[in-house]
Design an enzyme around this catalytic site. Structure first.
Site, mmCIF file in Angstrom:
data_model
loop_
_atom_site.group_PDB
_atom_site.id
_atom_site.type_symbol
_atom_site.label_atom_id
_atom_site.label_comp_id
_atom_site.label_asym_id
_atom_site.label_seq_id
_atom_site.Cartn_x
_atom_site.Cartn_y
_atom_site.Cartn_z
ATOM 1 N N ASP A 9 -3.763 -2.630 -0.903
ATOM 2 C CA ASP A 9 -3.840 -1.650 0.173
ATOM 3 C C ASP A 9 -3.703 -2.396 1.504
ATOM 4 O OD1 ASP A 9 -4.246 0.600 1.635
ATOM 5 O OD2 ASP A 9 -6.356 0.876 1.079
ATOM 6 N N ASP A 107 1.657 2.627 2.203
ATOM 7 C CA ASP A 107 1.013 1.320 2.352
ATOM 8 C C ASP A 107 0.102 0.929 1.205
ATOM 9 O OD1 ASP A 107 -0.908 3.177 2.861
ATOM 10 O OD2 ASP A 107 -1.795 2.107 4.541
ATOM 11 N N GLU A 108 0.232 1.545 0.053
ATOM 12 C CA GLU A 108 -0.595 1.092 -1.064
ATOM 13 C C GLU A 108 0.122 1.279 -2.389
ATOM 14 O OE1 GLU A 108 -4.213 3.419 -1.655
ATOM 15 O OE2 GLU A 108 -3.425 4.949 -0.333
#
Lengths: 388, 369
Positions: A9, A107-108
């Site tokens: 993350d 974003d993860e």
């Protein structure tokens, strides 16, 4: 053989990218989201740097509140195109560790690293290698959580943010979860969390010990799911072929509006943004949805499915405007308006009998040029006359 | 009002009418079927306000009268009854149905609530054989658009001039055109009909060859044959200037065996993208290579013999669109004329049928550079 799952993350991703592109922002409270307009803005915060979080600012908070908490903050509008470009690079790096990647947002991502120990070493070592690879190639920090399933990995990655690294050894999952609040479980929203609290089930451990039958009578299928997760049972596979389901943009008006011209103008702006993010992802949408929220928060959505998927602002705007004109109850003022595209697919390019192919190619070139200018100089650098 | 009617006759008649009845409606009476008894005939009507169908069957009637009954339940009851005589008696709004040892009572609504079946005001008409009408429906309706944001393309366009009838349908990706001769018409006319109306006509046509009279005014068309009339409200035009889309400069020609090509497209399409159905055709002087691929699944390739005149080229098509067209050609060979990989192909059967001629247009899918 237990699995080895990692959850990677990025730390304050949007804000971190802004700092990366403009080093003068380093160390300052950066807040990405709606325009605060000196505290009168009515949109929400999409991301806040750690410096901003110290002031109590967090994502999804009304921007007016963020401004009140942190008036010295650097408020930025956000550049989705840039974020998804960096996101692509991150995913490339992660693919160097395993092809089994499930990207769950910009974003993860989850990585299934089962059987990779021989290649990359012990879990802690693999996690360090992932973090170092991202840091050295992109100068961004990521937090990594590892465990025998997705649930544990995801919770672990959140524990020592930023730049965190938490590994939950196999066999200790239940213990690891026991003291966490039940709200940490995936799928537990504020309403379910309230209900659990009323039942005296504030921690995951309490939930794990509770009678699963009674949970089922209260929550239905969700009850069984909660009981399993609380006992750290999660057999969900890391599924590849990540697909964004829809892309949308919304605008909250500073003052509720009943002006058709204003709304038409905003629809064009939103359509532009949706079209740009579709193009940035290289996908087209076949269903266009309009979202209307009236003054009293009553919210409606109206959709239309087309025969050809589109990624062009003019076409998206035409549908959004048609849906608006058809459905707006003109005597009611509007608080929020949104446009989204779903039913996404890659690169469909069915040509039309009544299109002018030269014009179509010209429009695509124009879109591309505008995307590039905005990428470099910001969204406001180029505008359609209809938006003025 | 009382009447007796044969179960099979009534069931067949309801089977075609039920297609007109809307499944739900803001006007409850539209989900009913109107039954009128008079002089040993039963007249049954159904409408959704866009389409109406009226048909008559023989019965033994005692007195005249009318009632509307809930279509779905009435149809189900008649369907489940044995093939014997059914006795129906109407008292006020109460309808009692008796057959063998079964008894049903259902509540109807008075005829006055049922919308008036349109009357065609000015009488313009043309006669068509049921065979040609069936061909029109089969060979053009598939290309009608379902995108309600382009209402004109959701219709079937009929253009009558002199002794010619042209039927055109298009969803902007492909276009179908069927031309046939008609008895000379005094005034050139254009109609835009919903495919639903034509499908209903198709369902109601008798098995044998029948003459159909198409009468129309500005708002409605009426198809009548034997004891049946189907009315269709016209879709608002104007229809798109489709002639503009017909290419004039397609100088390259491909001649191929229809059966071979159909089989090859079907096979290669298996591994085409499930959304775009994109297949690639490489046209060479003496062959066509068809290929497809789907990321993570695999790829397919097949070459068939064909004659291609013109500079070699590659072109992409939606395989389902291509199949829709070639399976309707009814000819051993097809002739396809092309210009560029970004422009429309014109597809014809090498040998046209005796009583009509067909032409199809198909736009390609742009191949990645």
């Amino acid at each position: 053989m237990p699995r080895l799952i990692a959850h990677v993350d990025m730390d304050c991703f949007f804000a971190a990218v802004e700092v990366l592109d403009d080093p003068s922002l380093r160390g300052r409270p950066v807040i990405v989201g709606a325009d605060p307009q000196g505290g009168k803005g009515r949109g929400v915060v999409s991301a806040a740097s750690y410096e901003a979080r110290k002031f109590g600012v967090h994502s999804a908070m009304p921007v007016s509140r963020a401004f009140a908490l942190c008036p010295q903050g650097v408020f930025l509008p956000g550049r989705m195109g840039r974020y998804s470009e960096i996101s692509g690079k991150i995913m490339e790096i992660l693919k160097g560790f395993t092809p089994q990647i499930e990207q769950i947002s910009v974003d993860e991502a989850f990585l299934d690293l089962s059987g990779c120990q021989r290649l990359f070493g012990e879990p802690r070592e693999i996690a360090r290698k992932i973090k170092t690879a991202i840091k050295s190639r992109l100068s961004l920090t990521a937090s990594v959580g590892m465990g025998s399933n997705k649930l544990v990995a995801k919770i672990a990655s959140d524990l020592q943010k930023p730049d965190g690294l938490v590994i939950v050894p196999s066999g200790e999952e239940k213990e690891f979860l026991a003291l966490m609040p039940s709200g940490k479980l995936w799928g537990v929203g504020p309403k379910t969390a309230d209900r659990l609290k009323q039942m005296g089930l504030e921690t995951i451990g309490q939930l794990a010990e509770y009678d699963p039958k009674r949970l089922e009578t209260v929550f239905g299928k969700m009850g069984t799911y909660l009981h399993e997760r609380a006992n750290a049972i999660d057999n969900d596979a890391v599924s590849q072929g990540y697909q964004v389901k829809s892309m949308g943009r919304e605008h909250t008006y500073d003052e509720d509006t009943g002006s058709k011209e204003d709304i038409h103008r905003m629809l064009l702006t939103l359509s532009e943004q949706v079209a740009a993010s579709l193009r940035a992802e290289g996908v087209k949408g076949r269903t266009i949805t309009l979202k209307l929220r009236y003054q009293d928060f009553e919210t409606h959505t109206y959709g239309r499915t087309l025969e050809t998927a589109v990624d062009n602002a003019i076409e998206i705007n035409a549908i959004a405007r048609m849906l608006f004109d058809k459905n707006w109850q003109t005597f009611r003022k509007i608080r929020l308006i949104g446009v989204s595209a779903s039913n996404l697919n890659q690169g469909e390019d069915q040509l039309g009998l009544f299109d002018d192919p030269k014009k179509k190619i010209k429009n695509e070139k124009l879109d591309k040029a505008v995307d590039e200018i905005r990428e470099r100089y910001g969204r406001k650098a180029v505008k359609r006359a209809g938006e003025m | 009002m009382k009447f007796s009617v044969n179960q099979e006759k009534l069931y067949t008649c309801l089977q075609s009418l039920i297609g007109v009845v809307p499944t739900k409606s803001t006007f409850p009476v539209l989900t009913n079927i109107l039954i009128e008894a008079n002089n040993n005939k039963l007249k049954l009507s159904a409408t959704d306000l866009e389409i109406a169908a009226v048909t008559q069957i023989d019965a033994q009637t005692a007195g005249t009268g009318s009632i509307t009954v809930p279509a779905k339940q009435f149809f189900e009851i008649i369907k489940q009854l044995p093939p014997l005589s059914i006795d129906i008696e109407v008292t006020g709004n109460k309808v009692s149905i008796k057959c063998d040892r079964s008894r049903f009572n259902i509540i109807g609504l008075p005829k006055e609530d049922f919308p008036k079946i349109p009357e065609i005001s000015k009488d313009k008409s043309v006669k068509l054989g049921s065979g040609i009408l069936q061909n029109i429906i089969k060979k053009t309706l598939f290309a009608v658009s379902t995108d309600s944001s382009r209402p004109d393309l959701c219709g079937v366009f009929l253009q009558m001039s002199g002794d010619k009838l042209k039927v055109v349908t298009t969803d902007a990706h492909r276009l179908a055109m069927l031309e046939t001769m008609i008895p000379p018409i005094s005034q050139n006319s254009e109609l835009l009909l919903s495919p639903k109306g034509l499908n209903i006509v198709n369902r109601m046509l008798p098995g044998s060859d029948t003459e159909i009279t198409l009468r129309f005014d500005d708002s409605y068309s009426q198809f009548s044959f034997e004891d049946t009339q189907v009315y269709a409200r016209h879709i608002e035009g104007p229809y798109r200037d489709y002639e503009k889309a017909i290419p004039k400069n397609n100088k390259k020609t491909l001649t191929a065996n229809v059966e071979l090509l159909t089989a090859a497209v079907r096979r290669v399409a298996i591994l085409s993208d499930t959304f775009t159905h994109q297949i690639r055709l490489s046209l060479k002087a003496d062959s066509v290579e068809l290929s497809s691929q789907t990321v993570d699944i695999g790829e397919a390739r097949e070459t068939i013999a064909a004659v291609f005149k013109g500079e070699e080229m590659e072109i992409g098509y939606n395989a389902s669109y291509l199949l829709d067209i070639i399976k309707n050609l009814d000819s051993e060979e097809l002739v396809c004329s092309l210009n560029t990989s970004l422009s429309a192909a014109l597809i014809n059967p090498a040998k046209q049928a005796e009583d009509y001629s067909l032409m199809y247009l198909l736009m390609p899918i742009r191949l990645p550079e």
